[in-house]
Design an enzyme around this catalytic site. Structure first.
Site, PDB file in Angstrom:
ATOM      1  N   TRP A  40       0.831  -1.206   0.000  1.00 53.35           N
ATOM      2  CA  TRP A  40       0.000   0.000   0.000  1.00 53.35           C
ATOM      3  C   TRP A  40       0.865   1.256   0.000  1.00 53.35           C
ATOM      4  O   TRP A  40       0.525   2.258  -0.624  1.00 53.35           O
ATOM      5  CB  TRP A  40      -0.917   0.007   1.233  1.00 53.35           C
ATOM      6  CG  TRP A  40      -1.803   1.212   1.309  1.00 53.35           C
ATOM      7  CD1 TRP A  40      -3.046   1.367   0.766  1.00 53.35           C
ATOM      8  CD2 TRP A  40      -1.522   2.449   1.980  1.00 53.35           C
ATOM      9  NE1 TRP A  40      -3.551   2.614   1.055  1.00 53.35           N
ATOM     10  CE2 TRP A  40      -2.628   3.294   1.799  1.00 53.35           C
ATOM     11  CE3 TRP A  40      -0.433   2.921   2.719  1.00 53.35           C
ATOM     12  CZ2 TRP A  40      -2.683   4.587   2.330  1.00 53.35           C
ATOM     13  CZ3 TRP A  40      -0.486   4.201   3.243  1.00 53.35           C
ATOM     14  CH2 TRP A  40      -1.603   5.021   3.048  1.00 53.35           C
ATOM     15  N   HIS A  41       1.984   1.195   0.698  1.00 55.92           N
ATOM     16  CA  HIS A  41       2.829   2.379   0.814  1.00 55.92           C
ATOM     17  C   HIS A  41       3.582   2.699  -0.476  1.00 55.92           C
ATOM     18  O   HIS A  41       4.010   3.852  -0.661  1.00 55.92           O
ATOM     19  CB  HIS A  41       3.824   2.218   1.965  1.00 55.92           C
ATOM     20  CG  HIS A  41       3.212   2.504   3.302  1.00 55.92           C
ATOM     21  ND1 HIS A  41       2.517   1.564   4.024  1.00 55.92           N
ATOM     22  CD2 HIS A  41       3.191   3.637   4.051  1.00 55.92           C
ATOM     23  CE1 HIS A  41       2.092   2.103   5.152  1.00 55.92           C
ATOM     24  NE2 HIS A  41       2.492   3.352   5.196  1.00 55.92           N
ATOM     25  N   GLY A  42       3.777   1.738  -1.346  1.00 53.17           N
ATOM     26  CA  GLY A  42       4.461   2.054  -2.582  1.00 53.17           C
ATOM     27  C   GLY A  42       4.717   0.836  -3.442  1.00 53.17           C
ATOM     28  O   GLY A  42       4.816  -0.285  -2.952  1.00 53.17           O
ATOM     29  N   PHE A  84       2.308   8.522  -1.528  1.00 54.20           N
ATOM     30  CA  PHE A  84       1.535   7.316  -1.268  1.00 54.20           C
ATOM     31  C   PHE A  84       0.074   7.484  -1.651  1.00 54.20           C
ATOM     32  O   PHE A  84      -0.678   6.549  -1.559  1.00 54.20           O
ATOM     33  CB  PHE A  84       1.659   6.908   0.201  1.00 54.20           C
ATOM     34  CG  PHE A  84       3.106   6.837   0.649  1.00 54.20           C
ATOM     35  CD1 PHE A  84       3.997   6.051  -0.038  1.00 54.20           C
ATOM     36  CD2 PHE A  84       3.546   7.582   1.724  1.00 54.20           C
ATOM     37  CE1 PHE A  84       5.329   5.990   0.351  1.00 54.20           C
ATOM     38  CE2 PHE A  84       4.874   7.526   2.117  1.00 54.20           C
ATOM     39  CZ  PHE A  84       5.759   6.741   1.426  1.00 54.20           C
TER      40      PHE A  84
END
Length: 468
Positions: free
Chosen positions: A319-321, A468
């Site tokens: 999700w963060h990258g 993000f």
């Protein structure tokens, strides 16, 4: 447009609040929606159509699920369509390049993905619309039939760009009926100013130290410089993100909304499990409710619980990258959370608080190396430098200079990462009555003046979570 910019502070915000307050309650959601679209379009005029599409798409899907609730196959079909649409859009913009790069590496191909910039806030508003659809399907929230109100929820500018992730059920009642009192406005203003000071005066200043250290090749860094640099980043990302979250919550209060707390002094934690109860609380709650529990949580035996934890932490990293360093970062923390659940947590509770606290900080600080370095070899080299492998000695003149020039700032950061300043301010207010209130007001006035002065001459004002 970011909250920590002069154009937001002295143009967009006062004009928006003025129009909002002089407008009757029945059209305030319309004002909020219009202001939010302008806020988003200010920096990304093209991607506003993507956000509008996502809003209308799931508005219609929610109505269809409610209308065909008695026909389970249709309702499930709409739910699946909604999930596929939301995740498809998110995956296309955020993960297509990552997937193509890995396919090319595995099969020696030369496939090209569209080189499109990531729409700001897409991870946040996508999760919000998904939670709404899932909760409508579960009958946990009533369907929203007013497109303006639903649009105001999805696009709400205080938390649009970087959260906190607000579930529809938490503010459904507030969308229909909310009041703004002078007391609540004052609380919101204080929260906003506190967040602004954290972002501008603390995060930005310590970020300069990390930027300076990061540009030096690892082989030229001493052990002390490496630790000093990553500790600087540890403070920067906390005060940057928690400051922005405080500003978002403060703005919400100023227009009548209550958003959940997103950070609760995570660096005072005594375990990694506790750290993740205090860090980015809204994201953790989202994963727990919509992924971990539906997978079975801890109810289906130890083996499946470990599987569920692995899935959640893999997705947390992803999700963060769209990069392997984020996946490694997520699995790294997932490993420690799992180990604590299996055996470490009971041992940590028996140890002196100081030792468990140091353990937590060391694990977290090393974790931020994986988070910050996109290329894993660079991350591993930097960690090696932290522990003396390939380092340019234990301490050099550069490290000693950085320590001496940043010692006071680091001390302030360490204190402000604890509840002490907030408790001290509360004590002054309650203990000294009117004088205490005047003193607190003076402190916040100094914060806003100092932050403004910094922004006037600022050449360094990043916001880490925009990516993000």
């Amino acid at each position: 447009m970011v909250f920590s910019s002069l154009i937001f502070l002295f143009l967009f915000l006062p004009v928006t609040l003025l129009i909002y307050y002089i407008s009757p309650m029945r059209i305030r959601n319309t004002i909020l929606l219009a202001a939010s679209l302008i806020f988003y379009a200010w920096g990304e005029p093209v991607y506003i159509f993507l956000m509008i599409f996502s809003t209308v798409f799931d508005y219609v899907n929610g109505i269809l699920i409610d209308r065909y609730r008695h026909r389970k196959v249709i309702a499930q079909g709409v739910l699946i369509l909604s999930m596929m649409g939301s995740l498809g859009i998110l995956s296309f913009f955020k993960y297509a390049g990552f997937v193509f790069d890995n396919i090319n590496s595995l099969f020696n191909l030369h496939l090209q993905a569209a080189d499109l910039p990531l729409p700001v806030g897409i991870s946040f508003y996508t999760f919000q619309t998904m939670s709404y659809i899932i909760d409508v399907y579960r009958r946990k929230v009533p369907v929203q039939r007013n497109l303006i109100s639903f649009g105001a929820y999805v696009t709400m500018f205080p938390q649009l760009v970087a959260g906190p992730i607000v579930k529809y059920g938490d503010i459904a009642g507030q969308l229909a009926n909310r009041t703004v009192t002078l007391e609540r406005f004052g609380e919101g203003a204080e929260l906003f100013i506190r967040g602004l000071a954290k972002k501008v005066l603390l995060a930005n200043n310590i970020g300069l130290l990390w930027t300076s250290v990061k540009t030096v090749p690892a082989a030229e860094l001493s052990v002390l410089s490496a630790w000093l640099g990553i500790i600087a980043f540890t403070f920067q990302i906390y005060f940057d993100f928690s400051g922005y979250s405080d500003m978002a919550r403060g703005l919400g209060k100023m227009i009548g909304f209550e958003f959940m707390e997103n950070f609760n002094y995570p660096y005072i934690s005594k375990s990694i499990t506790e750290f993740w109860r205090r860090w980015h609380i809204s994201l953790g709650a989202w994963f727990r409710e919509y992924i971990y529990i539906p997978l079975g949580g801890n109810r289906a035996g130890k083996l499946k619980q470990l599987r569920n934890l692995a899935v959640v932490w893999f997705i947390t990293g992803l999700w963060h990258g769209a990069s392997w360093n984020f996946i490694i970062w997520g699995l790294y923390f997932g490993l420690f959370v799992t180990l604590e659940k299996l055996m470490l947590l009971k041992q940590l509770q028996r140890l002196p608080v100081f030792i468990s606290h140091v353990y937590t900080l060391i694990v977290v600080i090393i974790g931020w190396v994986f988070f910050e370095f996109e290329y894993l070899p660079a991350a591993m080299t930097f960690i090696g430098t932290m522990f003396g492998a390939g380092a340019s000695g234990f301490a050099d003149n550069r490290a000693l200079y950085d320590v001496s020039t940043n010692a006071l700032l680091l001390l302030i950061l360490a204190v402000c990462a604890t509840p002490f300043p907030r408790r001290a301010l509360t004590y002054i207010r309650t203990r000294f009555a009117r004088f205490g209130t005047l003193a607190a007001s003076a402190i916040y006035f100094i914060f806003i003046v100092a932050s403004t002065a910094y922004l006037v001459n600022a050449t360094y004002n990043p916001f880490l979570y925009f990516r993000f």
